[in-house]
Design a protein around this motif. Structure first.
Motif: not given
Length: 240
Positions: A76-98
């Motif tokens: 994304a043009d906004a690096p903070i939004e990339d960080l926010r999306r990265g956080w969300n994907l990390h948590v989602a990965f953990g919950l999908a593969n506990p």
């Protein structure tokens, strides 16, 4: 390795991954994996050394898909939004593969090979560097990476340990925004960092210069770059 050996190895990993996903770590026994993969027990040990070696391989394979997804995400043009999306994907990965997530992050002392999480950390580091280069970071890059990794892993493990019906859906976002508030600085209308008085703005600019310093290797001598780096780290409040 021959193609046949690779095929056998992949079949064992696939069988163990399916058992892990369905029944957790306790379900991945030598007998169960042998039956599911259609191999004899000695084959497993020849390929992986022991069951921990097999579990490490399963963890790496499971994480690899997520890492590929992260690596191919359009920035994304906004690096903070990339960080926010990265956080969300990390948590989602953990919950999908506990079960696999717990193998990777739950108890690092049990991992025979800690490389399973290195690519994930490298991607996080890259996202943090982008935020630093944009003047949005008010702490050093290493410190921000440590905070984000510790908080992200901690909140994911906490959610995994909580029965789905009892999970607080606001927990991840609340933790994420608390960490972001501690490490970032808001931009002004012209894109310059703002939102923190005095030393906060100085820190953001120091971190930004530190992040791009390597792009001008011939301007300063090695000694000058080292000294400037120390000054920038001090201005950024770095403790590393």
């Amino acid at each position: 390795m021959t193609k046949q050996t690779i095929d056998v190895r992949e079949r064992i990993i696939r069988a163990a991954a399916e058992l892990l996903a369905r029944g957790g770590r306790q379900a991945v026994s030598t007998r169960a994996v042998s039956a599911a993969a259609g191999v004899q027990a000695p084959t497993i040990y020849r390929q992986f050394g022991d069951m921990q070696g097999l579990l490490d391989a399963v963890a790496r394979e499971t994480l690899a898909g997520y890492v590929r997804q992260m690596a191919t995400q359009e920035r994304a043009d906004a690096p903070i939004e990339d960080l926010r999306r990265g956080w969300n994907l990390h948590v989602a990965f953990g919950l999908a593969n506990p079960a696999a997530y717990a193998l990777i992050y739950g108890d690092p002392t049990t991992m025979a090979d800690a490389s399973a999480a290195r690519d994930d950390l490298a991607i996080l580091h890259g996202l943090v560097v982008r935020a630093a280069e944009a003047g949005r970071l008010q702490v050093s890059v290493p410190h921000a990476v440590r905070l984000l990794a510790a908080a992200g892993i901690g909140v994911t493990l906490s959610l995994i340990a909580t029965p789905p019906e009892a999970r607080d859906p606001r927990l991840s976002a609340a933790m994420r925004e608390a960490v972001f508030a501690a490490i970032t600085i808001a931009p002004t209308s012209d894109g310059a960092p703002d939102g923190a008085p005095g030393l906060g703005r100085v820190a953001a600019r120091a971190v930004a210069l530190r992040a791009v310093l390597a792009e001008a290797p011939g301007v300063l001598s090695l000694a000058e770059r080292h000294l400037l780096g120390e000054w920038l780290d001090r201005l950024a409040g770095a403790d590393d």
